[in-house]
Design an enzyme around this catalytic site. Structure first.
Site, PDB file in Angstrom:
ATOM      1  N   TYR A   1       0.700  -1.335  -0.064  1.00  4.58           N
ATOM      2  CA  TYR A   1      -0.050   0.101  -0.047  1.00  4.58           C
ATOM      3  C   TYR A   1       0.915   1.303  -0.204  1.00  4.58           C
ATOM      4  CZ  TYR A   1      -3.215   3.738   1.772  1.00  4.58           C
ATOM      5  OH  TYR A   1      -4.257   4.792   2.000  1.00  4.58           O
TER       6      TYR A   1
ATOM      7  N   LYS B   1       1.282   4.355  -3.015  1.00  8.45           N
ATOM      8  CA  LYS B   1       1.070   5.723  -2.668  1.00  8.45           C
ATOM      9  C   LYS B   1       2.150   6.768  -2.725  1.00  8.45           C
ATOM     10  CE  LYS B   1      -3.422   5.479  -1.413  1.00  8.45           C
ATOM     11  NZ  LYS B   1      -4.379   6.068  -2.386  1.00  8.45           N
TER      12      LYS B   1
ATOM     13  N   VAL C   1      -7.329   8.173   8.910  1.00  5.18           N
ATOM     14  CA  VAL C   1      -8.636   8.705   8.895  1.00  5.18           C
ATOM     15  C   VAL C   1      -9.724   7.584   9.238  1.00  5.18           C
ATOM     16  CG1 VAL C   1     -10.280   9.824   7.546  1.00  5.18           C
ATOM     17  CG2 VAL C   1      -8.002  10.399   7.208  1.00  5.18           C
TER      18      VAL C   1
ATOM     19  N   THR D   1     -12.866   6.126   8.773  1.00  5.64           N
ATOM     20  CA  THR D   1     -14.041   5.805   7.732  1.00  5.64           C
ATOM     21  C   THR D   1     -14.353   4.451   7.837  1.00  5.64           C
ATOM     22  OG1 THR D   1     -12.147   4.841   5.959  1.00  5.64           O
ATOM     23  CG2 THR D   1     -12.481   7.417   6.218  1.00  5.64           C
TER      24      THR D   1
END
Length: 233
Positions: free
Chosen positions: A159, A163, A192, A194
């Site tokens: 990941y 990015k 974050v 979510t």
């Protein structure tokens, strides 16, 4: 004609907008006076978002988009530009995450992360660049990256690498497209909270470990990231 152009609402396309940062960004843009197109691999999930956009006074367009499909990207961009006539802002939010030790990542998992987060983002952005350059109008591309692309973190190698590549893509295209008046930026949020985080955050130990990495001892919100996107737009 000049009066019509001066009052034309600006338009934006937010990918991966069925929930979380994408949905919050789409709504924030609508409240800022944009007409907004939103996409998801499961377009039925976009109905609540589209309703919110309409309630905010925006024209809402929903499209199906799997960024792993080149033909799907071309079709979605054609639908959005066909609906709006002109697209001013692209927000690249569609992406997947992978929480796994580097020694255990499979070739299939690596391919899924890279095809979605990097390859798909690049080719959606390419379509946006082609549209803006052909129209001779300025525009804006905003990609949602991550602090995992800047700092090291165990268990997030694939990941984070995807990015980090998005950040370099942003630098490259910002230089290449500046002569056309196209601004290219990225936002790299920390953690974050979510819906996509619900699984990992269900583990109290993991949640507390992540909180302890944040000096304010709280996670960011989708609305805060959306505010940054609106500023850049």
């Amino acid at each position: 004609m000049q009066a019509h152009q001066s009052t034309r609402r600006r338009t934006a396309f937010v990918t991966g907008a069925s929930q979380g940062i994408g949905a919050a960004t789409a709504l924030a843009l609508a409240r800022d006076g944009f007409d907004v197109a939103v996409s998801s691999t499961r377009p039925a999930k976009l109905a609540p978002v589209a309703a919110q956009l309409a309630a905010a006074g925006a024209r809402a367009v929903t499209v199906a988009l799997d960024v792993c499909s080149q033909s799907g990207i071309e079709q979605a961009m054609a639908e959005v530009t066909g609906a709006f006539g002109q697209l001013d802002v692209l927000v690249n939010n569609a992406g997947v995450t992978l929480r796994k030790a580097a020694v255990d990542v499979t070739a299939a998992e690596w391919d899924t992360v890279m095809r979605t987060n990097l390859t798909g983002t690049f080719f959606v952005t390419q379509q946006m660049g082609r549209h803006l350059i052909a129209s001779g109008r300025p525009g804006c591309v905003i990609s949602i990256a991550s602090t995992h692309g800047v700092v090291g973190f165990a268990g997030r190698s694939a990941y984070g690498i995807s990015k980090a590549a998005i950040m370099q893509m942003t630098r490259m295209l910002a230089i290449e497209w500046a002569p056309h008046g196209i601004r290219v930026n990225a936002i790299a949020p920390g953690t974050v909270e979510t819906p996509s985080r619900a699984g990992p955050f269900a583990d109290p130990g993991y949640r507390e470990m992540m909180l302890n990495r944040v000096p304010l001892h709280r996670f960011g919100t989708a609305e805060e990231v959306a505010a940054a996107a609106c500023y850049l737009a």
